[in-house]
Design an enzyme around this catalytic site. Structure first.
Site, PDB file in Angstrom:
ATOM      1  CG  ASN A 389      -6.210   8.385  28.978  1.00  0.00           C
ATOM      2  OD1 ASN A 389      -5.203   7.978  29.527  1.00  0.00           O
ATOM      3  ND2 ASN A 389      -7.287   7.655  28.857  1.00  0.00           N
ATOM      4  CG  ASP A 390      -3.549   8.107  24.969  1.00  0.00           C
ATOM      5  OD1 ASP A 390      -3.723   7.186  25.787  1.00  0.00           O
ATOM      6  OD2 ASP A 390      -4.236   8.254  23.954  1.00  0.00           O
ATOM      7  CB  VAL A 391      -0.537  13.949  26.824  1.00  0.00           C
ATOM      8  CG1 VAL A 391      -0.806  13.976  25.335  1.00  0.00           C
ATOM      9  CG2 VAL A 391      -1.693  14.541  27.590  1.00  0.00           C
ATOM     10  CB  ALA A 430      -3.435   5.609  22.273  1.00  0.00           C
TER      11      ALA A 430
END
Lengths: 464, 104
Positions: A389-391, A430
């Site tokens: 997700n965050d990456v 995050a």
């Protein structure tokens, strides 16, 4: 003789650590360091002399070594690949506890003979340092372990950092007070410092987000190194000193390197933009997202020329690496080019994805590092995101108010189409929304990564 | 400050070791590919298990009637050993996987 053994031990640690930094020699390096350690331990047992006297209580020592070896060996052998970061954290905590216990016993030893001399004071100071650092490392590691396996949630509240700093200040002041003034209530104060150190370890790690745990573990790792080095000073023992300090400084650098890989500073990690206090732009109006079914996904992927798979923590949690490899071989057999794009901090620790995919026998040359992958997305038909997700969050490039702004990401939005497998629309670790999911070329494929992959494989085998 | 200085003077060798080790640690780690960060952390984790030596010394010097010291020392030996053995074995397992994909 013993000092020679210690010298050899120290050298093996240095060589071992050096070799661990290179993929080709890493395993040998680990074995060399382990050999040096065994030598140093055996040497200590049989050759150690203090004022001409050898050690006693051999029964206890051997029993302890045996029990510890069995526990350590079995738990290290049986732990699942996904749970390795937790395991390392736990081992680190035990090292910290060991250092703290040594200090407690040594304190008990010297509390009767405390004298108003420099030597005695310095010794007390070192005992305090070893105890405090060891206890913080122990308590912190246990919390980090709990966070990684999901038993402990992030806790943060207003004024938390002030509370943390105050506790730390009290620890330092109390320890200094006892060391310098040698009051009569030393034992009680020593116990108080021990208790406060444990509390500090807990409240130090509690507010830090789970995604940042690898950094925290690395930091606590270097703490334990310093605690071990305190033991080296206490016993005038060079191998403890080299080993401890080496890990202390190497661990600190490693911590900073890990932060750099995420393009963040250590301070930012510890004080935490991820702490959760401010949701940033997450609350802004989001568009609708589009879902895609299994059979459509199978068609899209089965007839693509090039597919890039982006694995994330979701893959690790679902233990889907084998299913993933199966899908990859199946697609390859149909003439689809399949690659994996590995973000340096995908998962819960750097290299997490490499280890997982290697376990499933995915060939090394199929793994693309971030820079390589970013050069290839434009020629890719389908990107399949598995629990990452965050990456892949474009906000890291475009939204300066995002907590992950500035972190290098995999630019999957350059591909022709993106399929995202997630369990739900919940934001990632995050805690930030991901605009990628709402873009027109993105489709969502909900479900557990392993089940979805298995069904996908079945779908391709049966219907295409 | 004087006690600190005199202590350092008395332990000059150890002080040298500390300072040189700090630089060595920094040198050895810099420029490591991010793939290896985790095994490296794990390996370093095993190395700080040298603290076990302190535990052995504590244990070996405890008098036989001092049960507090015996029990705490015993616990320290166990914990330290788990750190050392578990640390090296886990690291080896991680690296084993790197190896298997290299050889293919």
């Amino acid at each position: 003789m013993l000092s020679l053994i210690y010298l050899i031990g120290s050298v093996t640690f240095i060589i071992g650590l050096k070799m661990l930094g290179n993929p080709a020699t890493a395993r040998k390096g680990n074995a060399i360091a382990a050999g040096g350690m065994a030598l140093a331990i055996l040497g200590t047992i049989f050759l150690y002399r203090h004022h001409g006297q050898g050690l006693h209580n051999y029964g206890w020592i051997i029993a302890g070594l045996l029990i510890g070896s069995v526990i350590g060996f079995i738990s290290a052998r049986t732990v699942k690949m996904t749970a390795m970061p937790e395991m390392v954290s736990l081992f680190n905590g035990m090292g910290g506890a060991c250092a703290a216990l040594i200090s407690v016993v040594e304190f008990e030893h010297m509390s009767d003979t405390l004298a108003d001399t420099t030597g005695s004071r310095m010794q007390l100071g070192i005992i305090f340092a070893g105890m405090v650092i060891g206890a913080v490392s122990f308590a912190g590691s246990v919390i980090a372990w709990g966070k990684l396996n999901g038993r402990i949630r992030d806790v943060s509240f207003q004024g938390q950092h002030i509370l943390n700093m105050s506790v730390l200040a009290v620890i330092v002041l109390l320890a200094a007070y006892v060391t310098i003034l040698l009051p009569s209530s030393t034992v009680i104060l020593f116990a108080a410092v021990l208790a406060l150190s444990l509390v500090y370890g807990i409240i130090f790690v509690l507010p830090i987000g789970g995604a940042d745990m690898p950094v925290v573990i690395s930091l606590l790792n270097s703490f334990t190194g310093v605690a071990a080095a305190c033991g080296g000073f206490l016993y005038n023992n060079p191998v403890m000193l080299t080993g401890g300090i080496l890990v202390g400084s190497a661990g600190t650098i490693l911590t900073i390197l890990m932060c750099k890989a995420m393009n963040r500073s250590l301070k930012n990690v510890l004080i935490g933009a991820f702490g959760g206090a401010k949701p940033g732009s997450a609350s802004k109006e989001q568009g609708a997202y589009k879902e895609i079914g299994l059979s459509d996904t199978a068609v899209v992927m089965g007839y693509a020329n090039k597919v890039i798979i982006v694995p994330g923590y979701g893959l690790a949690v679902a233990q889907a690496q084998h299913a993933c490899h199966e899908l990859e071989t199946l697609l390859e057999a149909r003439g689809v080019e399949v690659k994996y794009a590995i973000h340096p901090v995908a998962g819960r620790m750097p290299g997490h994805m490499n280890v997982l995919l290697a376990e499933a026998d995915v060939p090394y040359d199929k793994l693309l590092e971030m820079e390589q992958a970013n050069g290839q997305f434009t020629t890719t038909d389908v990107v399949l995101i598995l629990g990452a997700n965050d990456v892949v969050n474009p906000a890291a490039k475009s939204d300066p108010s995002s907590p992950i702004y500035g972190m290098p990401i995999l630019e999957v939005e350059n591909a022709r189409s993106v399929i995202v497998n997630k369990r739900s629309m919940k934001p990632g670790y995050a805690g930030i929304e991901n605009d990628l999911f709402f873009q027109p070329k993105t489709s969502m494929l909900f479900g557990d990564a392993k089940q979805v992959l298995q069904q996908l494989v079945a779908e391709i085998v049966n219907s295409l | 400050m004087t006690p600190v200085f005199s202590f350092l003077e008395q332990h000059l060798e150890l002080t040298y070791i500390v300072i040189l080790s700090i630089f060595l640690g920094v040198e050895v780690i810099s420029r490591v590919p991010s793939v290896l960060h985790t095994p490296l952390m794990s390996g370093a984790n095993a190395i700080h298990g040298v603290v076990i030596i302190g535990a052995i010394i504590v244990m070996g010097q405890a008098s036989e009637e001092n049960y507090l010291a015996l029990i705490l020392g015993f616990l320290a030996v166990i914990l330290g050993t788990v750190n050392v053995v578990g640390g090296f074995v886990v690291t080896d397992r991680m690296l084993e996987m790197f190896k298997s994909k290299k050889s293919k």
